[in-house]
Design an enzyme around this catalytic site. Structure first.
Site, PDB file in Angstrom:
ATOM      1  CD  GLU A 167      -2.974  -1.258   2.350  1.00 56.51           C
ATOM      2  OE1 GLU A 167      -2.703  -0.311   3.187  1.00 56.51           O
ATOM      3  OE2 GLU A 167      -4.008  -1.950   2.412  1.00 56.51           O
ATOM      4  CD  GLU A 351      -3.817  -5.568   3.900  1.00 57.24           C
ATOM      5  OE1 GLU A 351      -4.685  -4.884   4.324  1.00 57.24           O
ATOM      6  OE2 GLU A 351      -2.650  -5.591   4.038  1.00 57.24           O
TER       7      GLU A 351
END
Ligand code: AZF
Ligand code: CA
Length: 447
Positions: A167, A351
Site C-alpha cells: 500500500e 486484504e
C-alpha cells in the site's frame, strides 16, 4: 446449485497480517528499531499511547499461530518481514537471529501445507534509514534492493510469492501528507517525493529479486473505487482527481510507465519533473498484483486540502468501526477496472476484512461476529462475480488472521477472524473464523 460459487483449482485461501501489527518484541535478539517503534513511543501519536511492544506476541507464539492456521485449513498466509530485525541498521550487517525467525516461520508454514506470501515492506522502515532521509532520500532504492537480495538469498524457493511494498498510497498519504502514520510528516512537497521513491525502490527490489530469485514477485496496492456523488462537473472532476491520486498513482507508473496527469493538477508546484530514467526502473514486469479492498468512496467536490474531494455518507449503508461503508460491489468493480486498465495480470485479493464491535468472549469460548461473516460472505461473492466476468484471481487473504495493532488506532479496532485477549494473549476463533474455515474446506461452495 452446489457449484454456484466454485472457485478455480489452486485458488489460495488465506489470511494476512503484518510484522509490526502482530509480532511484539520489536528490539529482541539484535533487532533494530523501526519508525513505528519511535512513532508509537512519541506521546500523543497513537490511540491510548498503544505501541507494538507486545501486540499479539507472535514473535514468541508463532508456532501456536501456525497451528491455528492449520486448524482453520488455510492454504496460504500473507505476512511481512520486519526489515530492521534482519538488517538492524537497514543496510550492511545482517542479524542472524532476525533472519532465523522468518526462516523457521516459513518452514513451519510449509510443513503445515500453507503457502507463504512474503511482503518485504509493510510500513516499518528501519529508524536508522529514516535518520538518513528514509523514503525522501533517493538512495532508498539501493537500500531496499540490498534488503530484497538478503531475503531472496535466504528464503527463495521456500517462499515462492514475494511482494515488494504494501500500500504505497497509505505510506505516503499517512506518513508524509497528513501525518497520521509514521514518520508523521505533513508536507505537500515531501509526499510526491516519498511516493516516487517508494516506486523506484519497488522497481529496484524487483530487479534485485530477479537476479537471485526464481519465483513470483508482485506489488500490493489498496484500491478504493470513487463514485461521483452527482453528474455536476465539479463532482466529476473531484472524483477523477481522487481516483488518480489514490488508485492510479502507483499502478500507472508500475505497469504503464507514467503518472496520471491529474497529479500535477493536485500538487501543482509540489509535483517535480521526474527524470525519465526513473520510469524505466519503476516499470518492471510483475508476476501478479495484490489488491487490498475495504470500501468505496462516493465523491463530491469540497474545499479539502489538497484534493478538494470529499466523501458523501450513504444513509442506507452499513458502516464498519473504521467508518468504512460496506459495499461489496466496489470489489467486483475494482477487479474489473484493474483488468480493463492494466491487462490480464494475475490478481490476488491480498486484504479484505472489517472491524466491527465484537462482544467479549462468551462462556465456552465463542465470539459472535455476524456482521463480519456477512461482510466476508458478500465480498467473497463479489470476488466470484469478477472471476465469472473473466478476472484471473488466484487467491483471497482475509484481513486479518488475528485482532492486532491497527497502527495509530492502536488495539481499539478488531479485524481478526480470531479474537486476541491482549492481557492473556489467549486466542479464540470467532464465529467468522469458523465460518471461513468451512468456506475454505468447501473451496467456496459454502458461500
Ligand atoms: O486498516 C486495515 C488494514 N489495511 N491495510 C493495511 C493493514 O496494515 C491495515 O491493518
Ligand atoms: Ca455484484
Amino acid at each position: 446449485m452446489t457449484d454456484a460459487f466454485a472457485f478455480p483449482d489452486g485458488f489460495l485461501w488465506g489470511a494476512a497480517t503484518a510484522a509490526h501489527q502482530i509480532e511484539g518484541s520489536p528490539l529482541a535478539d539484535g533487532a533494530g528499531p523501526s519508525i513505528w517503534t519511535r512513532f508509537a513511543h512519541t506521546p500523543g501519536l497513537t490511540h491510548n499511547g498503544d505501541t507494538g511492544d507486545v501486540a499479539c506476541d507472535h514473535y514468541r507464539r508463532w508456532k501456536d499461530d501456525v497451528r491455528l492456521m492449520r486448524e482453520l485449513g488455510l492454504t496460504a498466509y500473507r505476512f511481512s518481514v520486519s526489515w530492521s530485525r534482519v538488517l538492524p541498521e537497514g543496510t550492511g550487517r545482517v542479524n542472524p537471529a532476525g533472519l532465523d525467525f522468518y526462516s523457521r516461520l516459513v518452514d513451519a508454514l510449509l510443513e503445515a501445507g500453507i503457502e507463504p506470501l512474503l511482503t518485504l515492506y509493510h510500513w516499518d522502515l528501519p529508524a536508522a534509514l529514516d535518520d538518513r532521509g528514509g523514503w525522501l532520500n533517493r538512495d532508498c532504492a539501493g537500500w531496499f534492493a540490498e534488503y530484497a537480495t538478503v531475503m531472496a538469498k535466504a528464503l527463495d524457493g521456500r517462499v515462492r510469492k514475494w511482494v515488494t511494498l504494501n500500500e504505497p498510497w497509505v505510506i505516503t498519504d499517512g506518513g508524509y501528507l497528513h501525518g497520521a502514520l509514521a514518520p508523521g510528516h505533513r508536507n505537500k512537497y515531501e509526499a510526491p517525493i516519498a511516493s516516487h521513491n517508494l516506486m523506484r525502490a519497488h522497481g529496484a527490489a524487483v530487479q534485485a529479486y530477479r537476479a537471485v530469485g526464481r519465483h513470483e514477485i508482485g506489488l500490493v496496492v489498496n484500491i478504493e473505487p470513487k463514485y461521483p456523488a452527482s453528474d455536476a462537473p465539479e463532482d466529476q472532476t473531484a472524483t477523477r482527481r481522487a481516483h488518480a491520486y489514490m488508485n492510479e498513482q502507483y499502478l500507472h507508473p508500475a505497469l504503464l510507465g507514467h503518472y496520471p496527469p491529474e497529479l500535477r493538477e493536485i500538487f501543482g508546484d509540489a509535483w517535480p519533473d521526474w527524470p525519465a530514467e526513473d520510469f524505466a526502473l519503476i516499470r518492471q514486469p510483475l508476476d501478479f498484483l495484490g489488491i487490498n479492498y475495504y470500501t468505496r468512496n462516493v465523491t463530491r467536490a469540497d474545499g479539502s486540502w489538497p484534493l478538494k474531494a470529499g466523501a458523501v455518507k450513504q444513509p442506507s449503508a452499513t458502516y464498519t468501526e473504521t467508518g468504512w461503508e460496506v459495499f461489496p460491489q466496489g470489489l467486483t468493480d475494482t477487479l474489473l477496472w484493474v483488468r480493463r486498465t492494466y491487462g490480464d495480470i494475475p490478481l490476488y485479493v491480498t486484504e479484505n476484512g472489517a472491524a466491527f464491535f465484537d462482544p467479549p468472549v462468551a462462556e465456552g469460548g465463542r465470539v459472535r461476529d455476524p456482521l463480519r461473516i456477512d461482510y466476508l460472505r458478500r465480498h467473497l461473492r463479489a470476488v466470484h462475480e469478477a472471476i465469472r466476468a473473466g478476472c484471473d484471481i488466484r487467491g483471497y487473504m482475509v484481513w486479518s488472521l488475528l485482532d492486532n495493532l491497527e497502527w495509530s488506532l492502536g488495539y481499539s479496532k478488531r479485524f481478526g477472524i480470531v479474537h486476541v485477549n491482549y492481557a492473556t494473549q489467549q486466542r479464540t476463533v470467532k464465529d467468522s473464523g469458523r465460518w471461513y474455515a468451512n468456506v475454505v474446506r468447501s473451496h467456496g461452495r459454502a458461500l
